[in-house]
Write an enzyme that holds these catalytic residues in place. Structure first.
Site, PDB file in Angstrom:
ATOM      1  N   ARG A  11       0.943  -1.393  -0.085  1.00 58.30           N
ATOM      2  CA  ARG A  11       0.035  -0.194  -0.069  1.00 58.30           C
ATOM      3  C   ARG A  11       0.855   1.121   0.041  1.00 58.30           C
ATOM      4  O   ARG A  11       1.823   1.466   0.840  1.00 58.30           O
ATOM      5  CB  ARG A  11      -0.888  -0.097   1.114  1.00 58.30           C
ATOM      6  N   ASP A  60       1.216  -2.195  11.984  1.00 54.06           N
ATOM      7  CA  ASP A  60       1.701  -2.622  10.664  1.00 54.06           C
ATOM      8  C   ASP A  60       1.742  -4.197  10.836  1.00 54.06           C
ATOM      9  O   ASP A  60       2.884  -4.559  11.570  1.00 54.06           O
ATOM     10  CB  ASP A  60       2.953  -1.873  10.159  1.00 54.06           C
ATOM     11  N   THR A 114      -0.751   7.675  -1.162  1.00 51.99           N
ATOM     12  CA  THR A 114      -1.981   7.568  -1.535  1.00 51.99           C
ATOM     13  C   THR A 114      -3.028   6.480  -0.917  1.00 51.99           C
ATOM     14  O   THR A 114      -4.235   6.524  -1.231  1.00 51.99           O
ATOM     15  CB  THR A 114      -1.879   7.077  -3.205  1.00 51.99           C
ATOM     16  N   ASP A 171       5.039  -5.392   9.201  1.00 52.68           N
ATOM     17  CA  ASP A 171       6.378  -5.133   9.967  1.00 52.68           C
ATOM     18  C   ASP A 171       6.482  -5.754  11.295  1.00 52.68           C
ATOM     19  O   ASP A 171       7.474  -6.351  12.024  1.00 52.68           O
ATOM     20  CB  ASP A 171       6.507  -3.580  10.371  1.00 52.68           C
TER      21      ASP A 171
END
Ligand SMILES: O=P(O)(O)OC[C@H]1O[C@H](OP(=O)(O)OP(=O)(O)O)[C@H](O)[C@@H]1O
Ligand SMILES: O=c1cc[nH]c(=O)[nH]1
Ligand SMILES: [Mg+2]
Length: 209
Positions: A104, A200, A108, A203
């Protein structure tokens, strides 16, 4: 409209509580993501069809059950989806595995495709697309569109945490795809992260922060 199924099982809810904690390190996070995927797979395969088959036990002939119909495939959305594959395969070891690489864009929030490798007979299979996080829904919507463009018709999507925005986007783009969710969260923050979420997922699984 396809179904949206939020898993209520206490083991799933407890384990989600552990991975939400910021002090949970990569080793435990990765392991528990796998355990949740296994439990979710068990729940999400409840409606697979069975057929009778004549077999012989060491004692006598009898009628047993076997899975009927389409063979299965698990398709993780890279990277974070990889964390769910082992748990899925623990439940459905004969499934083939494809990979869809999407990240992603942080500005944006739109998905960017970088990899796609699917089983040759994917279009004939019942496919489980897996990704721990459904945030804006951009990644899941794009991954499922990639599969449909290759002729795949039977698709289910499985995620551990979903935002209402992502569920809505999926239902709008792919009303034929059943969605299995570990927990439905409140909203997205200004950076497109799920609130309260777990940060995340990629991560945290791979220790890359
Ligand atoms: O619903 P969306 O708004 O598209 O967001 C969800 C996506 O974001 C994360 O991937 P990420 O882009 O962080 O890639 P990674 O798995 O490589 O970390 C997550 O694993 C989903 O694929
Ligand atoms: O909260 C979020 C949103 C997108 N991707 C993640 O890994 N976490
Ligand atoms: Mg990530």
């Amino acid at each position: 409209m396809a179904k949206v199924c939020v898993m209520e099982h206490p083991l799933i809810q407890h384990k989600i509580g552990v991975i939400r904690r910021k002090e949970t390190g990569s080793k435990d996070f990765r392991q528990i993501i796998g355990e949740i995927a296994m439990l979710m797979c068990y729940e999400a395969t409840r409606d697979l069809k069975l057929q009778d088959v004549e077999i012989e036990t060491p004692i006598c002939r009898t009628t047993a059950k076997e899975l009927q119909g389409k063979k299965l495939a698990v398709i993780p959305i890279l990277r974070a989806g990889i964390g769910m594959v082992e748990g899925m395969l623990a439940m459905i070891p004969a499934a083939k595995v494809g990979h869809i690489g999407l990240y992603r864009d942080p500005e944006t929030l739109k998905p960017v495709e970088y990899y796609c490798k699917l089983p040759g007979d994917c279009a004939e299979r019942e496919v489980f697309v897996v990704d721990p996080m459904l945030a804006t829904g951009g990644s899941a919507v794009a991954a499922i569109q990639m599969l449909k463009d290759k002729g795949v018709k039977n698709i289910r999507f499985m995620c551990i945490i979903a935002a209402p925005e992502g569920i809505e986007a999926m239902q709008k783009a792919h009303p034929d795809v059943d969605i299995y969710i570990g927990a439905k969260d409140e909203c997205l923050n200004d950076h497109g992260y799920i609130v309260p979420g777990l940060g995340d997922a990629g991560d945290r699984i791979f220790g890359t922060k």
